[in-house]
Each structure stands twice: as C-alpha cells, then as structure tokens.
Design a protein around this motif. Sequence first.
Motif, mmCIF file in Angstrom:
data_model
loop_
_atom_site.group_PDB
_atom_site.id
_atom_site.type_symbol
_atom_site.label_atom_id
_atom_site.label_comp_id
_atom_site.label_asym_id
_atom_site.label_seq_id
_atom_site.Cartn_x
_atom_site.Cartn_y
_atom_site.Cartn_z
ATOM 1 N N LEU A 61 93.578 -17.256 -78.880
ATOM 2 C CA LEU A 61 94.896 -18.270 -79.105
ATOM 3 C C LEU A 61 95.634 -17.898 -77.687
ATOM 4 O O LEU A 61 96.325 -18.750 -77.103
ATOM 5 N N ILE A 62 95.540 -16.511 -77.235
ATOM 6 C CA ILE A 62 96.088 -16.220 -75.942
ATOM 7 C C ILE A 62 95.701 -17.084 -74.678
ATOM 8 O O ILE A 62 96.647 -17.626 -74.063
ATOM 9 N N GLN A 63 94.378 -17.317 -74.781
ATOM 10 C CA GLN A 63 93.757 -17.976 -73.720
ATOM 11 C C GLN A 63 94.010 -19.692 -73.994
ATOM 12 O O GLN A 63 93.620 -20.236 -72.848
ATOM 13 N N ASN A 64 94.216 -19.931 -74.959
ATOM 14 C CA ASN A 64 94.435 -21.459 -75.227
ATOM 15 C C ASN A 64 95.982 -21.870 -74.890
ATOM 16 O O ASN A 64 96.780 -21.418 -75.525
ATOM 17 N N ASP A 65 95.798 -23.071 -74.048
ATOM 18 C CA ASP A 65 97.115 -23.427 -73.637
ATOM 19 C C ASP A 65 97.836 -24.490 -74.439
ATOM 20 O O ASP A 65 99.137 -24.863 -74.400
ATOM 21 N N ASN A 66 97.095 -24.652 -75.583
ATOM 22 C CA ASN A 66 97.816 -25.367 -76.671
ATOM 23 C C ASN A 66 98.881 -24.480 -77.268
ATOM 24 O O ASN A 66 99.578 -25.329 -78.111
ATOM 25 N N TYR A 67 98.906 -23.269 -77.087
ATOM 26 C CA TYR A 67 99.865 -22.516 -77.776
ATOM 27 C C TYR A 67 100.757 -21.855 -77.166
ATOM 28 O O TYR A 67 100.436 -21.060 -75.839
ATOM 29 N N SER A 68 102.124 -22.036 -77.339
ATOM 30 C CA SER A 68 103.013 -21.284 -76.511
ATOM 31 C C SER A 68 103.609 -19.919 -77.250
ATOM 32 O O SER A 68 104.164 -19.099 -76.549
ATOM 33 N N LYS A 69 103.349 -20.082 -78.601
ATOM 34 C CA LYS A 69 103.803 -18.738 -79.461
ATOM 35 C C LYS A 69 102.669 -18.227 -80.380
ATOM 36 O O LYS A 69 102.254 -19.182 -81.038
ATOM 37 N N ILE A 70 102.708 -16.946 -80.422
ATOM 38 C CA ILE A 70 101.547 -16.435 -81.524
ATOM 39 C C ILE A 70 102.311 -15.371 -82.414
ATOM 40 O O ILE A 70 102.724 -14.444 -81.651
ATOM 41 N N LYS A 71 102.500 -15.517 -83.395
ATOM 42 C CA LYS A 71 103.182 -14.657 -84.370
ATOM 43 C C LYS A 71 102.450 -13.756 -85.154
ATOM 44 O O LYS A 71 101.394 -14.388 -85.842
ATOM 45 N N ILE A 72 102.191 -12.385 -85.123
ATOM 46 C CA ILE A 72 101.096 -11.847 -85.688
ATOM 47 C C ILE A 72 101.950 -10.692 -86.728
ATOM 48 O O ILE A 72 102.834 -10.170 -86.146
ATOM 49 N N PHE A 73 101.383 -10.740 -87.793
ATOM 50 C CA PHE A 73 102.075 -9.875 -88.938
ATOM 51 C C PHE A 73 101.069 -8.828 -89.013
ATOM 52 O O PHE A 73 99.833 -8.718 -89.412
ATOM 53 N N VAL A 74 101.483 -7.540 -89.051
ATOM 54 C CA VAL A 74 100.735 -6.103 -88.853
ATOM 55 C C VAL A 74 101.638 -5.101 -89.701
ATOM 56 O O VAL A 74 102.897 -4.963 -89.771
ATOM 57 N N GLN A 89 101.646 -2.409 -79.656
ATOM 58 C CA GLN A 89 102.214 -2.760 -78.363
ATOM 59 C C GLN A 89 101.106 -3.679 -77.572
ATOM 60 O O GLN A 89 100.000 -3.396 -77.592
ATOM 61 N N ILE A 90 101.450 -4.846 -77.588
ATOM 62 C CA ILE A 90 100.812 -5.917 -76.732
ATOM 63 C C ILE A 90 101.872 -6.597 -75.638
ATOM 64 O O ILE A 90 102.976 -7.328 -75.929
ATOM 65 N N ASN A 91 101.138 -6.547 -74.474
ATOM 66 C CA ASN A 91 102.018 -6.998 -73.419
ATOM 67 C C ASN A 91 101.692 -8.627 -73.186
ATOM 68 O O ASN A 91 100.974 -8.794 -72.249
ATOM 69 N N ASN A 92 102.191 -9.441 -73.808
ATOM 70 C CA ASN A 92 101.947 -10.926 -73.465
ATOM 71 C C ASN A 92 103.190 -11.616 -74.008
ATOM 72 O O ASN A 92 103.590 -11.566 -75.366
ATOM 73 N N SER A 93 103.530 -12.502 -73.192
ATOM 74 C CA SER A 93 104.911 -13.362 -73.509
ATOM 75 C C SER A 93 104.599 -14.175 -74.610
ATOM 76 O O SER A 93 105.858 -14.606 -75.143
ATOM 77 N N LYS A 94 103.420 -14.689 -74.901
ATOM 78 C CA LYS A 94 103.063 -15.474 -76.046
ATOM 79 C C LYS A 94 103.530 -14.847 -77.556
ATOM 80 O O LYS A 94 103.735 -15.511 -78.509
ATOM 81 N N ILE A 95 103.313 -13.671 -77.693
ATOM 82 C CA ILE A 95 103.217 -12.801 -78.700
ATOM 83 C C ILE A 95 104.394 -12.324 -79.345
ATOM 84 O O ILE A 95 105.144 -11.721 -78.653
ATOM 85 N N LYS A 96 104.671 -12.530 -80.553
ATOM 86 C CA LYS A 96 105.661 -11.993 -81.317
ATOM 87 C C LYS A 96 105.008 -10.979 -82.330
ATOM 88 O O LYS A 96 104.391 -11.558 -83.292
ATOM 89 N N VAL A 97 105.267 -9.763 -82.228
ATOM 90 C CA VAL A 97 104.731 -8.905 -83.515
ATOM 91 C C VAL A 97 105.747 -8.475 -84.435
ATOM 92 O O VAL A 97 106.990 -8.524 -84.204
ATOM 93 N N ILE A 98 105.298 -8.896 -85.671
ATOM 94 C CA ILE A 98 106.281 -8.595 -86.878
ATOM 95 C C ILE A 98 105.642 -7.621 -87.745
ATOM 96 O O ILE A 98 104.728 -7.846 -88.481
ATOM 97 N N GLN A 99 106.243 -6.383 -87.799
ATOM 98 C CA GLN A 99 105.908 -5.395 -88.614
ATOM 99 C C GLN A 99 106.060 -5.745 -90.043
ATOM 100 O O GLN A 99 107.202 -5.934 -90.331
#
Length: 217
Positions: free
Chosen positions: A21-34, A39-49
């Motif tokens: 998903l990070i590498q694919n230009d079709n995605y501007s935002k990735i929400k990950i539920f954990v 800690q992930i340093n990538n502007s696409k990613i939103k971490v949701i605890q």
Amino acid sequence: MKTAILFGSTGLVGRHVLNQLIQNDNYSKIKIFVRSSIQINNSKIKVIQTDFNNLEKYKDEIEGDECFFCIGTTKKNSPDKNEYQRIELDIPKQVAQIAKSNNINSYFFVSSGYANSKSSADYLKYKGLVEEKILSLGFSKIGIMRPSFILGNRKEFRLGEKIGIIIFKLLNPLLVGPLKKMRSIHSETIAKAMIKLANNNIDQKIFESDQISDLVK
C-alpha cells in the motif's frame, strides 16, 4: 487517490499488505488499526491504537475506500476458547459489518484453504462463517484469500512450521490438478494478489492458494 483501511498490519501477511500500500501511488492514506502503539514514519499512514473489545468506538475511523483484514491467531497463542473465537470469528465479522455500514466499497479477507462453516474444526468453521458474512453484505468488490500453508518470516519460531516448509517445498511440484490448491504460498504473494484485486476489475470473489499465485504471475 484512495484511502485504505488495514487490520493486522504487523502480521505475516498484513505487513506485506502495508508495504504494498505504501508503494502504490493509488493510495494517499492508509489507516492501520493496532492494539499497541507503533512508530511508523510515513506520511500516508495514520496509526489508530484500538481496543478491539470496543470496536464501535472507532466506527468513524473505519471509513475509506477499501478494507484489508489480515488478523489471525493460533490456539497456542489464544488457548482460551472464547478469546480464540473472538479473534477468529467475532472481530472480523464486526469489522466487515462496520465497513459496510460506512459504505466501504471493497473488502479483502485472509481466510484459509478448506474454510467451511460446517467444519468440525473451529479454525475452518470460523473462517467459513466469516466468509459467509462478508459475501452476504454485498460489497461491490470482494477478495477472499484461501491460502494453504503460508511461507514467510514469522516473529516467533515454530518448529512444526519449519518442518512444514521443507515438506511443502518437496510436495509442491507433485500437487497438480485438483490438488494444486494445497500448494504452499508466500505471504508476500498473498499481499500482492490482494492489492492487484483492489486495483483491477476481476469478478471472482474467492481464490484458492494456486489461484492467488496465478494472480501475480
């Protein structure tokens, strides 16, 4: 540009889905539920605890274009029967229901070879029940992955799986015809297939192990 929702981003398949998903230009935002903060340093990613005992609390966050569900456990890691059922059955069904209620168009789920809601084995029965729930919700696009033995670098050492890897590498060439769906498959291959399904018009909804491999050839 799309928003992807990912459950299971630190698991065997899920971490490859995240990388894809990070590498694919079709995605501007990735929400990950954990469960635990990461800690992930990538502007696409939103971490949701996430408190997975109270998923309704996060309903407003489970919004986007596509949902990828890669959470799973083993009876060794979840020996309590109720907890095992919660992880393998209750949580994926609830996430699918919330995703549909939030008008998410596409849903992708890592199931298992021989999943069957009528199976006497809890693992296969729960996977089958989740499949039935996902199919009944009527998403515009569905990708149910039914891998056989999954290859990849797990965080914990499992002797049985190390032995299984050796056995399947020997058996794979012999598994032909109807037995092809029993072939082992690498976790990264499953992830690549899910991303390909998400970004192409493919009518098929359920993919056995050999069909997953064929998708990325």
